[in-house]
Scaffold this motif. Structure first.
Motif, PDB file in Angstrom:
ATOM      1  N   PRO A 138       0.705  -1.338   0.014  1.00 48.66           N
ATOM      2  CA  PRO A 138      -0.014  -0.039   0.015  1.00 48.66           C
ATOM      3  C   PRO A 138       0.780   1.133  -0.015  1.00 48.66           C
ATOM      4  O   PRO A 138       0.492   2.167  -0.358  1.00 48.66           O
ATOM      5  CB  PRO A 138      -0.718  -0.204   1.046  1.00 48.66           C
ATOM      6  CG  PRO A 138      -0.871  -1.734   1.696  1.00 48.66           C
ATOM      7  CD  PRO A 138       0.711  -2.306   0.916  1.00 48.66           C
ATOM      8  N   MET A 140       3.103   2.079  -1.913  1.00 46.04           N
ATOM      9  CA  MET A 140       3.322   2.553  -3.289  1.00 46.04           C
ATOM     10  C   MET A 140       2.262   3.469  -3.743  1.00 46.04           C
ATOM     11  O   MET A 140       2.479   4.348  -4.196  1.00 46.04           O
ATOM     12  CB  MET A 140       3.308   1.268  -4.388  1.00 46.04           C
ATOM     13  CG  MET A 140       4.107   0.285  -4.346  1.00 46.04           C
ATOM     14  SD  MET A 140       4.099  -1.060  -5.644  1.00 46.04           S
ATOM     15  CE  MET A 140       5.299  -2.110  -5.172  1.00 46.04           C
ATOM     16  N   PHE A 141       1.154   3.664  -3.218  1.00 51.90           N
ATOM     17  CA  PHE A 141       0.080   4.382  -3.437  1.00 51.90           C
ATOM     18  C   PHE A 141      -0.016   5.577  -2.378  1.00 51.90           C
ATOM     19  O   PHE A 141      -0.902   6.393  -2.756  1.00 51.90           O
ATOM     20  CB  PHE A 141      -1.134   3.541  -3.514  1.00 51.90           C
ATOM     21  CG  PHE A 141      -1.047   2.355  -4.491  1.00 51.90           C
ATOM     22  CD1 PHE A 141      -1.337   2.535  -5.668  1.00 51.90           C
ATOM     23  CD2 PHE A 141      -0.990   1.072  -3.939  1.00 51.90           C
ATOM     24  CE1 PHE A 141      -1.327   1.389  -6.555  1.00 51.90           C
ATOM     25  CE2 PHE A 141      -0.924  -0.026  -4.559  1.00 51.90           C
ATOM     26  CZ  PHE A 141      -1.061   0.303  -6.110  1.00 51.90           C
ATOM     27  N   ASP A 144       3.072  10.651  -4.655  1.00 50.27           N
ATOM     28  CA  ASP A 144       3.187  10.481  -6.115  1.00 50.27           C
ATOM     29  C   ASP A 144       4.537  10.092  -6.664  1.00 50.27           C
ATOM     30  O   ASP A 144       4.882   9.625  -7.626  1.00 50.27           O
ATOM     31  CB  ASP A 144       3.003  11.955  -6.466  1.00 50.27           C
ATOM     32  CG  ASP A 144       1.608  12.299  -6.882  1.00 50.27           C
ATOM     33  OD1 ASP A 144       0.550  11.442  -6.378  1.00 50.27           O
ATOM     34  OD2 ASP A 144       1.639  13.573  -6.691  1.00 50.27           O
ATOM     35  N   ASN A 146       6.207   7.401  -5.201  1.00 54.01           N
ATOM     36  CA  ASN A 146       6.065   5.973  -5.286  1.00 54.01           C
ATOM     37  C   ASN A 146       5.200   5.413  -6.234  1.00 54.01           C
ATOM     38  O   ASN A 146       5.230   4.135  -6.596  1.00 54.01           O
ATOM     39  CB  ASN A 146       5.776   5.698  -3.799  1.00 54.01           C
ATOM     40  CG  ASN A 146       6.952   5.715  -2.651  1.00 54.01           C
ATOM     41  OD1 ASN A 146       8.146   6.012  -2.940  1.00 54.01           O
ATOM     42  ND2 ASN A 146       6.504   5.940  -1.782  1.00 54.01           N
ATOM     43  N   ILE A 147       4.365   6.008  -6.582  1.00 56.98           N
ATOM     44  CA  ILE A 147       3.139   5.209  -7.526  1.00 56.98           C
ATOM     45  C   ILE A 147       3.719   5.112  -8.813  1.00 56.98           C
ATOM     46  O   ILE A 147       3.242   3.735  -9.245  1.00 56.98           O
ATOM     47  CB  ILE A 147       2.045   6.371  -7.580  1.00 56.98           C
ATOM     48  CG1 ILE A 147       0.684   5.586  -8.002  1.00 56.98           C
ATOM     49  CG2 ILE A 147       2.184   7.338  -8.600  1.00 56.98           C
ATOM     50  CD1 ILE A 147      -0.672   6.434  -7.959  1.00 56.98           C
ATOM     51  N   ALA A 150       4.030   1.177  -9.507  1.00 54.50           N
ATOM     52  CA  ALA A 150       2.771   0.256  -9.630  1.00 54.50           C
ATOM     53  C   ALA A 150       2.449   0.423 -11.110  1.00 54.50           C
ATOM     54  O   ALA A 150       1.352  -0.343 -11.733  1.00 54.50           O
ATOM     55  CB  ALA A 150       1.757   0.696  -8.648  1.00 54.50           C
ATOM     56  N   TYR A 151       2.858   1.390 -11.843  1.00 52.91           N
ATOM     57  CA  TYR A 151       2.341   1.579 -13.259  1.00 52.91           C
ATOM     58  C   TYR A 151       2.688   0.246 -13.955  1.00 52.91           C
ATOM     59  O   TYR A 151       3.750  -0.476 -14.222  1.00 52.91           O
ATOM     60  CB  TYR A 151       3.087   2.724 -13.915  1.00 52.91           C
ATOM     61  CG  TYR A 151       2.901   4.034 -13.483  1.00 52.91           C
ATOM     62  CD1 TYR A 151       1.759   4.517 -12.622  1.00 52.91           C
ATOM     63  CD2 TYR A 151       3.522   5.373 -13.767  1.00 52.91           C
ATOM     64  CE1 TYR A 151       1.205   5.578 -12.254  1.00 52.91           C
ATOM     65  CE2 TYR A 151       3.033   6.655 -13.410  1.00 52.91           C
ATOM     66  CZ  TYR A 151       1.991   6.582 -12.576  1.00 52.91           C
ATOM     67  OH  TYR A 151       1.574   7.987 -12.349  1.00 52.91           O
ATOM     68  N   GLN A 292       8.206   5.813 -13.251  1.00 56.01           N
ATOM     69  CA  GLN A 292       7.181   6.073 -14.210  1.00 56.01           C
ATOM     70  C   GLN A 292       7.909   6.282 -15.584  1.00 56.01           C
ATOM     71  O   GLN A 292       7.138   6.275 -16.534  1.00 56.01           O
ATOM     72  CB  GLN A 292       6.547   7.308 -13.807  1.00 56.01           C
ATOM     73  CG  GLN A 292       7.443   8.580 -13.890  1.00 56.01           C
ATOM     74  CD  GLN A 292       7.823   8.749 -12.370  1.00 56.01           C
ATOM     75  OE1 GLN A 292       8.312   7.893 -11.873  1.00 56.01           O
ATOM     76  NE2 GLN A 292       7.953  10.251 -12.050  1.00 56.01           N
TER      77      GLN A 292
END
Length: 398
Positions: A138, A140-141, A144, A146-147, A150-151, A292
């Motif tokens: 969690p 990861m979310f 911004d 870390n997200i 998950a891409y 990203q």
């Protein structure tokens, strides 16, 4: 790392690459594929005492299910290696196979081993890309920064295309050229020396008799390259990852099944067993980049690998740059100023396929045999890596 001796490659081979789910290896277990390439590599060095092998290092990007339970050790045992030979499975996603070569070479270079096997294997038919039960942290979310971890890979390719100004037309043209080069190389027999033909058994029920009918065939070429690929055809494909994007199935790598294996030795072992080296392992680098924009990883890794080797780009004669997506490949080529003629002269993953953890070993086999065939000096394998990394390895023909 203090190097005390060089590591030489004396055997390098790979399976053909099959399309996942519908290709010729869709029912072939990955451990069986690994066994085949291990046995083939060993057959290329009949003078080598298998008892001298210290370890088998095998890359696998999703090491679970049919390719779990330490597939390196399983492959070593099933291939008939002495029980004294160890096995370790390593995971650096798309660079797993290349990292396996680096780890095997380093054991030799620091004097801890005389003979090592490096390999890579992946069945994307049997084990899905995210695994059977993915569970992301969690954290990861939570922000911004870390997200991006998950891409999906396709979304990162879209972000690279946008940031590095790579057009849909340029991506499609790159994809067409990948298929053209792959088909030309196949027609010229340029893959023959690196590929181990694999017997495939297809089974189907006879509904009238209740019997199971077996059909055997031998596959010896990658099955992804398509002669009907055209700019007009690719232009009709819809984008997959963004409504107004540019990344399509046609300008992305193919999900695939395959395996590769290399045998590395020190100079003492060359003389002791009367072996002829194909190449010397020169250097390796792995670098992190923003998740990203994971596709730009080679932009950071390649200069470090060159610096570690004491070389410049002009010294490199052949570059195997894994074509995860045309968008990221072009971003790397354009940013670093790579010579397009030296990049994937026999096509890349868009045409030939990308069996994740096997790709590094497969592409290393390609570059090593290309250096021999063309009498070139230096070759490089490089790739981007999911969650934001890049890797590069350099080989020298000897």
């Amino acid at each position: 790392m203090k190097q005390v001796q060089d590591a030489y490659i004396v055997a390098a081979t790979r399976s053909p690459i099959g399309k996942s789910h519908r290709g010729f290896f869709r029912n072939t277990r990955p451990d069986d594929l690994l066994v085949k390439v291990l046995q083939s590599a060993l057959a290329q060095v009949p003078g080598l005492d298998a008892n001298a092998i210290e370890d088998v290092v095998c890359g696998c990007a999703i090491p679970e299910g049919q390719q779990g339970l330490n597939i390196a050790r399983i492959g070593a045992v099933l291939a008939g290696l002495p029980v004294s030979v160890g096995g370790i499975t390593v995971n650096r996603f798309c660079a797993s196979g290349l990292s396996a070569i680096q780890m095997a070479a380093d054991r030799i270079r620091v004097g801890e081993a005389d003979v090592m096997i490096a390999a890579g294997v992946e069945s994307m038919s049997m084990v899905p890309m995210m695994g059977n039960a993915p569970s992301m942290s969690p954290a990861m979310f939570g922000n911004d920064e870390n997200i991006g971890i998950a891409y999906g890979m396709g979304l990162t390719a879209e972000k690279v295309a946008n940031q590095w100004k790579v057009s849909r037309e340029a991506q499609d043209a790159f994809a067409v050229e990948s298929h053209r080069r792959a088909l030309a190389a196949q027609a010229a027999g340029e893959f023959a020396a690196e590929i181990t033909p694999i017997e495939v058994i297809d089974r189907a029920p006879n509904l009238d008799t209740g019997e199971v009918i077996e059909k055997k065939r031998v596959v010896s070429l990658d099955e992804g390259a398509r002669a009907d690929t055209s700019l007009e055809g690719l232009a009709k494909l819809k984008t997959v990852f963004a409504a107004r994007g540019s990344v399509t199935a046609g300008n992305s790598s193919q999900t695939s099944d395959g395996a590769g294996a290399l045998i590395l030795v020190c100079e003492k072992a060359l003389k002791q067993y009367g072996l002829t080296p194909l190449a010397r392992f020169v250097s390796f680098a792995a670098k992190g980049v923003p998740p990203q924009f994971m596709g730009i990883g080679p932009i950071e890794a390649i200069p470090v690998a060159l610096r570690n080797a004491g070389l410049t780009l002009s010294d490199i004669d052949w570059i195997e740059l894994n074509e995860a997506f045309a968008a990221q490949s072009l971003a790397v080529v354009n940013t670093l100023g790579l010579d397009p003629a030296k990049v994937n002269p026999m096509g890349g993953a868009i045409a030939l396929g990308h069996p994740l953890g096997a790709t590094g070993a497969i592409r290393a086999a390609t570059v090593i045999h290309a250096l021999q065939r063309k009498q070139l000096k230096y070759g490089m394998v490089s790739m981007c890596i999911g969650m934001g990394q890049g890797a590069a390895g350099i080989f020298e023909r000897v």
